[in-house]
Each structure stands twice: as C-alpha cells, then as structure tokens.
Design a protein around this motif. Sequence first.
Motif, PDB file in Angstrom:
ATOM      1  N   LEU A  99       0.870  -1.168   0.000  1.00  0.00           N
ATOM      2  CA  LEU A  99       0.000   0.000   0.000  1.00  0.00           C
ATOM      3  C   LEU A  99       0.908   1.220   0.000  1.00  0.00           C
ATOM      4  O   LEU A  99       1.860   1.288   0.785  1.00  0.00           O
ATOM      5  N   ALA A 100       0.642   2.183  -0.869  1.00  0.00           N
ATOM      6  CA  ALA A 100       1.490   3.371  -0.996  1.00  0.00           C
ATOM      7  C   ALA A 100       0.654   4.626  -0.809  1.00  0.00           C
ATOM      8  O   ALA A 100      -0.433   4.753  -1.386  1.00  0.00           O
ATOM      9  N   HIS A 101       1.152   5.562  -0.002  1.00  0.00           N
ATOM     10  CA  HIS A 101       0.469   6.826   0.260  1.00  0.00           C
ATOM     11  C   HIS A 101       1.036   7.895  -0.670  1.00  0.00           C
ATOM     12  O   HIS A 101       2.244   8.139  -0.692  1.00  0.00           O
ATOM     13  N   HIS A 102       0.157   8.531  -1.451  1.00  0.00           N
ATOM     14  CA  HIS A 102       0.582   9.545  -2.410  1.00  0.00           C
ATOM     15  C   HIS A 102      -0.019  10.919  -2.114  1.00  0.00           C
ATOM     16  O   HIS A 102      -0.290  11.689  -3.030  1.00  0.00           O
ATOM     17  N   GLY A 103      -0.233  11.217  -0.843  1.00  0.00           N
ATOM     18  CA  GLY A 103      -0.661  12.567  -0.478  1.00  0.00           C
ATOM     19  C   GLY A 103      -2.145  12.719  -0.280  1.00  0.00           C
ATOM     20  O   GLY A 103      -2.585  13.141   0.782  1.00  0.00           O
ATOM     21  N   SER A 104      -2.927  12.390  -1.291  1.00  0.00           N
ATOM     22  CA  SER A 104      -4.373  12.490  -1.146  1.00  0.00           C
ATOM     23  C   SER A 104      -5.056  11.168  -1.465  1.00  0.00           C
ATOM     24  O   SER A 104      -6.278  11.091  -1.531  1.00  0.00           O
ATOM     25  N   VAL A 105      -4.276  10.125  -1.654  1.00  0.00           N
ATOM     26  CA  VAL A 105      -4.839   8.830  -2.013  1.00  0.00           C
ATOM     27  C   VAL A 105      -3.865   7.722  -1.604  1.00  0.00           C
ATOM     28  O   VAL A 105      -2.649   7.903  -1.641  1.00  0.00           O
ATOM     29  N   LEU A 121      10.030   3.777  -4.315  1.00  0.00           N
ATOM     30  CA  LEU A 121      10.836   4.967  -4.580  1.00  0.00           C
ATOM     31  C   LEU A 121      10.717   5.389  -6.040  1.00  0.00           C
ATOM     32  O   LEU A 121      10.687   6.579  -6.356  1.00  0.00           O
ATOM     33  N   GLU A 122      10.638   4.430  -6.952  1.00  0.00           N
ATOM     34  CA  GLU A 122      10.509   4.735  -8.377  1.00  0.00           C
ATOM     35  C   GLU A 122       9.224   5.495  -8.669  1.00  0.00           C
ATOM     36  O   GLU A 122       9.195   6.364  -9.547  1.00  0.00           O
ATOM     37  N   GLN A 123       8.150   5.177  -7.948  1.00  0.00           N
ATOM     38  CA  GLN A 123       6.876   5.841  -8.216  1.00  0.00           C
ATOM     39  C   GLN A 123       6.645   7.061  -7.340  1.00  0.00           C
ATOM     40  O   GLN A 123       5.632   7.735  -7.458  1.00  0.00           O
ATOM     41  N   GLY A 124       7.607   7.360  -6.439  1.00  0.00           N
ATOM     42  CA  GLY A 124       7.502   8.569  -5.635  1.00  0.00           C
ATOM     43  C   GLY A 124       6.525   8.474  -4.487  1.00  0.00           C
ATOM     44  O   GLY A 124       5.958   9.490  -4.064  1.00  0.00           O
ATOM     45  N   ALA A 125       6.312   7.276  -3.930  1.00  0.00           N
ATOM     46  CA  ALA A 125       5.421   7.134  -2.774  1.00  0.00           C
ATOM     47  C   ALA A 125       5.995   7.911  -1.598  1.00  0.00           C
ATOM     48  O   ALA A 125       7.195   7.869  -1.337  1.00  0.00           O
ATOM     49  N   LEU A 126       5.128   8.625  -0.870  1.00  0.00           N
ATOM     50  CA  LEU A 126       5.589   9.364   0.302  1.00  0.00           C
ATOM     51  C   LEU A 126       5.793   8.428   1.487  1.00  0.00           C
ATOM     52  O   LEU A 126       6.738   8.589   2.255  1.00  0.00           O
ATOM     53  N   SER A 127       4.905   7.460   1.650  1.00  0.00           N
ATOM     54  CA  SER A 127       5.021   6.432   2.685  1.00  0.00           C
ATOM     55  C   SER A 127       4.440   5.151   2.106  1.00  0.00           C
ATOM     56  O   SER A 127       3.663   5.180   1.136  1.00  0.00           O
ATOM     57  N   SER A 128       4.810   4.019   2.708  1.00  0.00           N
ATOM     58  CA  SER A 128       4.291   2.764   2.193  1.00  0.00           C
ATOM     59  C   SER A 128       4.370   1.670   3.247  1.00  0.00           C
ATOM     60  O   SER A 128       5.023   1.825   4.282  1.00  0.00           O
ATOM     61  N   ALA A 163       1.336  17.428  -7.174  1.00  0.00           N
ATOM     62  CA  ALA A 163       0.561  18.361  -6.350  1.00  0.00           C
ATOM     63  C   ALA A 163       0.731  18.039  -4.869  1.00  0.00           C
ATOM     64  O   ALA A 163       0.792  18.938  -4.024  1.00  0.00           O
ATOM     65  N   ALA A 164       0.841  16.753  -4.525  1.00  0.00           N
ATOM     66  CA  ALA A 164       0.960  16.350  -3.122  1.00  0.00           C
ATOM     67  C   ALA A 164       2.287  16.778  -2.508  1.00  0.00           C
ATOM     68  O   ALA A 164       2.417  16.858  -1.285  1.00  0.00           O
ATOM     69  N   ARG A 165       3.287  17.057  -3.355  1.00  0.00           N
ATOM     70  CA  ARG A 165       4.604  17.456  -2.841  1.00  0.00           C
ATOM     71  C   ARG A 165       4.645  18.926  -2.419  1.00  0.00           C
ATOM     72  O   ARG A 165       5.575  19.339  -1.741  1.00  0.00           O
ATOM     73  N   VAL A 166       3.673  19.699  -2.830  1.00  0.00           N
ATOM     74  CA  VAL A 166       3.668  21.134  -2.491  1.00  0.00           C
ATOM     75  C   VAL A 166       3.372  21.312  -1.010  1.00  0.00           C
ATOM     76  O   VAL A 166       4.027  22.088  -0.312  1.00  0.00           O
ATOM     77  N   HIS A 167       2.353  20.603  -0.521  1.00  0.00           N
ATOM     78  CA  HIS A 167       1.999  20.642   0.910  1.00  0.00           C
ATOM     79  C   HIS A 167       1.817  19.199   1.366  1.00  0.00           C
ATOM     80  O   HIS A 167       0.681  18.706   1.471  1.00  0.00           O
ATOM     81  N   PRO A 168       2.905  18.489   1.655  1.00  0.00           N
ATOM     82  CA  PRO A 168       2.795  17.069   1.999  1.00  0.00           C
ATOM     83  C   PRO A 168       1.961  16.837   3.268  1.00  0.00           C
ATOM     84  O   PRO A 168       2.044  17.596   4.227  1.00  0.00           O
ATOM     85  N   VAL A 169       1.159  15.789   3.224  1.00  0.00           N
ATOM     86  CA  VAL A 169       0.438  15.364   4.415  1.00  0.00           C
ATOM     87  C   VAL A 169       1.471  14.961   5.472  1.00  0.00           C
ATOM     88  O   VAL A 169       2.458  14.288   5.148  1.00  0.00           O
ATOM     89  N   PRO A 170       1.322  15.371   6.737  1.00  0.00           N
ATOM     90  CA  PRO A 170       2.297  14.995   7.774  1.00  0.00           C
ATOM     91  C   PRO A 170       2.531  13.490   7.823  1.00  0.00           C
ATOM     92  O   PRO A 170       1.614  12.694   7.596  1.00  0.00           O
ATOM     93  N   ALA A 171       3.758  13.107   8.160  1.00  0.00           N
ATOM     94  CA  ALA A 171       4.131  11.688   8.188  1.00  0.00           C
ATOM     95  C   ALA A 171       3.230  10.889   9.128  1.00  0.00           C
ATOM     96  O   ALA A 171       2.860   9.747   8.823  1.00  0.00           O
ATOM     97  N   VAL A 201       5.183   0.646   8.617  1.00  0.00           N
ATOM     98  CA  VAL A 201       5.093   1.774   7.674  1.00  0.00           C
ATOM     99  C   VAL A 201       6.475   2.388   7.470  1.00  0.00           C
ATOM    100  O   VAL A 201       7.207   2.638   8.423  1.00  0.00           O
ATOM    101  N   ARG A 202       6.832   2.605   6.218  1.00  0.00           N
ATOM    102  CA  ARG A 202       8.103   3.234   5.864  1.00  0.00           C
ATOM    103  C   ARG A 202       7.832   4.630   5.320  1.00  0.00           C
ATOM    104  O   ARG A 202       6.962   4.803   4.462  1.00  0.00           O
ATOM    105  N   ASP A 203       8.570   5.614   5.796  1.00  0.00           N
ATOM    106  CA  ASP A 203       8.475   6.975   5.271  1.00  0.00           C
ATOM    107  C   ASP A 203       9.651   7.197   4.327  1.00  0.00           C
ATOM    108  O   ASP A 203      10.798   6.912   4.690  1.00  0.00           O
ATOM    109  N   HIS A 204       9.370   7.678   3.098  1.00  0.00           N
ATOM    110  CA  HIS A 204      10.408   7.780   2.074  1.00  0.00           C
ATOM    111  C   HIS A 204      10.887   9.208   1.806  1.00  0.00           C
ATOM    112  O   HIS A 204      11.773   9.411   0.961  1.00  0.00           O
ATOM    113  N   THR A 205      10.320  10.186   2.493  1.00  0.00           N
ATOM    114  CA  THR A 205      10.622  11.580   2.142  1.00  0.00           C
ATOM    115  C   THR A 205      12.078  11.954   2.394  1.00  0.00           C
ATOM    116  O   THR A 205      12.631  12.800   1.689  1.00  0.00           O
ATOM    117  N   ALA A 206      12.728  11.323   3.394  1.00  0.00           N
ATOM    118  CA  ALA A 206      14.134  11.637   3.657  1.00  0.00           C
ATOM    119  C   ALA A 206      15.018  11.181   2.500  1.00  0.00           C
ATOM    120  O   ALA A 206      15.992  11.865   2.135  1.00  0.00           O
TER     121      ALA A 206
END
Length: 293
Positions: A99-105, A121-128, A163-171, A201-206
Amino acid sequence: MWRVTGLLWTGGAPHLEWSGTTVRVSPLQLGADLSFTFGADRRCIGIWRSGRRLPCSTSTVLAAVSRSPQCPDCQAMERSNSIAADTRLDDPRSFSVYLAHHGSVVKVGISATERGDARLLEQGALSSTFISSGSLLGARRIESLLMTTLGLPDRVSTTRKRAARVHPVPAADRGEALAEAVRRAAELPWPEGQGRCDSAVRDHTAAYGLPVDGLHPDVALRSPAPGSTVTGQIACTIGSDVYLRTSAGLVLLDTHLLAGWALSRAEPGAELTVPLEPVDAPPPPEVEQDALF
C-alpha cells in the motif's frame, strides 16, 4: 556514445542509467551540481530482457516531447513479456503486495519481493507498507480484492503526485491512513498464494530530500533542444523527477524527457538554456476514500 536510459533507484538512492558499449549508472546526490548539454538527437532506448538491455534494431529517432523513450515496436515487445501487462504470469519469484500513500490517495500494487523499497521509490510514494508476499497470481488476487472491496486504485496520476509534494500530508497522518487500510484489508477473506507479513510503515521523504513543508517548482523543462544546457543544484529527487535550484528558480526536470538523449558535460560557467515553462500553483488536494479512511 552514451545515452540516458532512465532514472533508477538502487540501494535506496537515485541514479541515472546510461547505455553505450555496456550499461553504467551515475549517482544523483542531494546538493550536488548537475550540468549537461543535450546532443544532436534522441533515439529509442530499446528493451530490457533477461537482465540486460537490448538496443532498438532501427535506433529510431524520437520526438523530444514524448515521455516514452521507446519506439512503438519496442513498446510492443516490452509489453509482450511484462509483469505490469500480465504477459509474464509464470514468473517464479516471490511477489509482495504493498500500500502506498501519495498525499491524497492510498493505492495498492505489487512488486517483486527481492526489489525491496525500489518500486515505491521509483513511483515517488511518500510512505508505504507491505502487507503480504507469495506467488505472483496470489498477489494479483489480493490486489484485485483490495481494489474492488476497499476502492483502492492501482494507479495515481503524475499530476496528482506532484501536487501532493507542495503541501505534503504529515508523516504521522500518512502512517495512520496506511494502518487503517491495513486493518480493513485484514478483515477480508485472504486468497491463497500469499502470506501476511509485518506491515511496518516506511516513510520515504528523507530519501528524496523532500522538505516537511513541501516544495513548488517555478518552471519545468518543456522540450529539450539539441545543444541546449541544463545547469543547477539538486534540491530533491523523487520518483522520476529531479528538482534543481537554478538561475531561473526551482526547475522541475522530468527524467523521462532525458531518456534517449546523448548528454555531455556542460562547459564550466555554462548558462541554463533549455526551453522552460511556468508551473501553475496546484489545485487544493482532492479528498477521497472517506478522507483516507
């Protein structure tokens, strides 16, 4: 002549892949300078088959604006032996459902277990999070179950990801949404062929260098022109996108547009000369899936 074939994530870090007499990669490190000049033309990168890249038989010239780095014939050959296109269902490897979190979905997908976080990481998931592993057919059954029962998509548009990268949902919020999706998935009848796994859950933003308060590019690469130059400092690399600090502001560089070009190191002191276009402010985030559960 070395040509770019794409952006890869290996060992948790981004690299540009090059094809010539062999295949090599070069790292894209945060804060590093990136400066190169486009060659005379852009050509098809061929196909990946049996662990190696096979060149295009006609070395077809491609349009500069296309996000696909392959000619129609090579695209067809790629899809004829593809996990994504379900034309290689006899693959004996273990596959994981994520399961991958992309900001609004939150989306559902599958990946070869041996690849670890690379697919995310290839698809730019924020968390997964991974929820199961086992056979390929079992992974497809669970993916289909979560799509039809929980309403999870298996694709998220590039526009929505950016669009989700402009104001990322908090981790913390991303983690809660994924945990809730895991809980709901656990209540479903589990198809055979996949065993449940630890859903940490893994956070990938770092890994991307994405700031907590987000980022918004001023301009984006529109259409590379032969002999034009890109020069700047890498501020963030997420999915297949590189964000560069340049004399024109923050530039969004879609590396799909680089694939197929021969790139050479720019001369010292070279200026930014690639065609650019303004980037409009994204619309407010879409709220779906019952506010991410």
